[in-house]
Design a protein around this motif. Sequence first.
Motif, short mmCIF file in Angstrom:
data_model
loop_
_atom_site.label_atom_id
_atom_site.label_comp_id
_atom_site.label_asym_id
_atom_site.label_seq_id
_atom_site.Cartn_x
_atom_site.Cartn_y
_atom_site.Cartn_z
N THR A 83 0.84 -1.19 0.00
CA THR A 83 0.00 0.00 0.00
C THR A 83 0.88 1.25 0.00
N VAL A 84 0.67 2.12 -0.95
CA VAL A 84 1.45 3.35 -1.08
C VAL A 84 0.50 4.51 -1.37
N ARG A 85 1.00 5.71 -1.13
CA ARG A 85 0.28 6.94 -1.47
C ARG A 85 1.14 7.70 -2.48
N VAL A 86 0.53 8.02 -3.61
CA VAL A 86 1.26 8.64 -4.72
C VAL A 86 0.52 9.90 -5.15
N ASN A 87 1.27 10.98 -5.35
CA ASN A 87 0.68 12.18 -5.96
C ASN A 87 1.56 12.61 -7.12
N ALA A 88 0.97 13.40 -8.01
CA ALA A 88 1.67 13.77 -9.24
C ALA A 88 1.24 15.17 -9.65
N VAL A 89 1.89 15.68 -10.70
CA VAL A 89 1.54 16.97 -11.28
C VAL A 89 1.30 16.76 -12.77
N LEU A 90 0.26 17.43 -13.28
CA LEU A 90 -0.19 17.23 -14.66
C LEU A 90 -0.07 18.56 -15.42
N TYR A 91 0.47 18.49 -16.64
CA TYR A 91 0.60 19.66 -17.50
C TYR A 91 -0.21 19.41 -18.78
N PHE A 92 -1.13 20.32 -19.09
CA PHE A 92 -1.93 20.16 -20.30
C PHE A 92 -2.36 21.55 -20.78
N ARG A 93 -2.84 21.60 -22.02
CA ARG A 93 -3.34 22.82 -22.62
C ARG A 93 -4.48 22.50 -23.57
N ASP A 136 10.45 7.41 -15.01
CA ASP A 136 10.38 7.96 -16.37
C ASP A 136 9.45 7.14 -17.25
N THR A 137 9.54 5.83 -17.14
CA THR A 137 8.66 4.96 -17.93
C THR A 137 7.20 5.12 -17.51
N LEU A 138 6.96 5.19 -16.20
CA LEU A 138 5.59 5.35 -15.72
C LEU A 138 5.02 6.71 -16.12
N ASN A 139 5.84 7.75 -16.06
CA ASN A 139 5.37 9.07 -16.49
C ASN A 139 4.98 9.07 -17.96
N ALA A 140 5.78 8.40 -18.78
CA ALA A 140 5.46 8.33 -20.21
C ALA A 140 4.17 7.55 -20.45
N ASP A 141 3.96 6.46 -19.71
CA ASP A 141 2.73 5.69 -19.87
C ASP A 141 1.51 6.50 -19.46
N LEU A 142 1.61 7.20 -18.32
CA LEU A 142 0.49 8.03 -17.87
C LEU A 142 0.19 9.14 -18.88
N GLN A 143 1.23 9.76 -19.39
CA GLN A 143 1.02 10.85 -20.36
C GLN A 143 0.35 10.34 -21.63
N ARG A 144 0.77 9.17 -22.10
CA ARG A 144 0.20 8.61 -23.33
C ARG A 144 -1.27 8.25 -23.14
N VAL A 160 3.34 14.36 -17.50
CA VAL A 160 2.87 13.90 -16.19
C VAL A 160 4.09 13.53 -15.38
N GLU A 161 4.21 14.07 -14.18
CA GLU A 161 5.38 13.81 -13.33
C GLU A 161 4.91 13.32 -11.96
N ILE A 162 5.38 12.14 -11.57
CA ILE A 162 5.11 11.62 -10.23
C ILE A 162 6.01 12.34 -9.24
N LYS A 163 5.43 12.95 -8.22
CA LYS A 163 6.23 13.75 -7.28
C LYS A 163 6.67 12.96 -6.06
N HIS A 164 5.72 12.40 -5.33
CA HIS A 164 6.05 11.73 -4.06
C HIS A 164 5.42 10.35 -4.03
N VAL A 165 6.16 9.42 -3.41
CA VAL A 165 5.67 8.08 -3.13
C VAL A 165 5.86 7.85 -1.65
N ASP A 166 4.77 7.88 -0.89
CA ASP A 166 4.83 7.74 0.57
C ASP A 166 4.63 6.29 0.96
N LEU A 167 5.50 5.79 1.85
CA LEU A 167 5.44 4.41 2.32
C LEU A 167 5.27 4.38 3.83
N ASP A 168 4.82 3.24 4.35
CA ASP A 168 4.74 3.05 5.79
C ASP A 168 6.15 2.91 6.38
#
Length: 267
Positions: A83-93, A136-144, A160-168
Amino acid sequence: MIIDFLYFQLLIVILVVMLFASMFRILREYERGVVFLLGRFYKIKGPGFIILIPFVQQMVRVDLRIVTMDVPSQDLISKDNVTVRVNAVLYFRVLDPQKAIINVENFLEATSQLAQTTMRSVLGQHELDEILSARDTLNADLQRILDQSTDNWGIKVTAVEIKHVDLDESMIRAIARQAEAERSRRAKVIHATGELEASKQLLEAARMLGQQPEAIQLRYLQTLTEISNDNSKIIVFPLPMEMGKILQHMGSQHTPPEDTDAPTQMT
């Protein structure tokens, strides 16, 4: 009556001025206006100075600049049940203002919700090690995936850039132990590799010295020279193995023979 008539005229003038003022609009360079004529799409206008027919035409402004959207933290379970908590930032126009206004009610809210659900579904298909290392691979998949989903809305997802991955805390300690074990394994492998290479070099050196016995004497002299440079009172002189064999052979030759004439003691 005259005063009431003047007030009425003044009111008419004010309404006419407000009506004419509502006809003129100015759009900035990064803005476009989606114009509707009697509720139906008419055309896209801008940038610059435009004129609208009051009560007949309506306009919706659309910003064409890149939008930076923070995707809230999402709780997800990775492929290896972590179980993890993930947040990201999205760029679009917005590329097509017509689709962005007509095909979706609120393209900002729709893009945000789509980014959250897509991030949970995509990252849930990968293990924790991939989430932490292969960003980098995950960001490319999310963006696509997001770009394909928002194409019908006239929106282009640029990154799309993944910023933080929080773990226990327990998982952090487990990862630390794993990393420590991996470093220890690498150290042992490197040490064993060094020992193997050293043994190969020593074997080659022994073969060369065996072919030229004079080289052994030179090594003796060099060793004595290195020892004499130290301020030590004890000097260890290396003795060749051949010298030991010769001394042993000489000692066996000087051993007195047994007396065969001596009486044998009877019990």
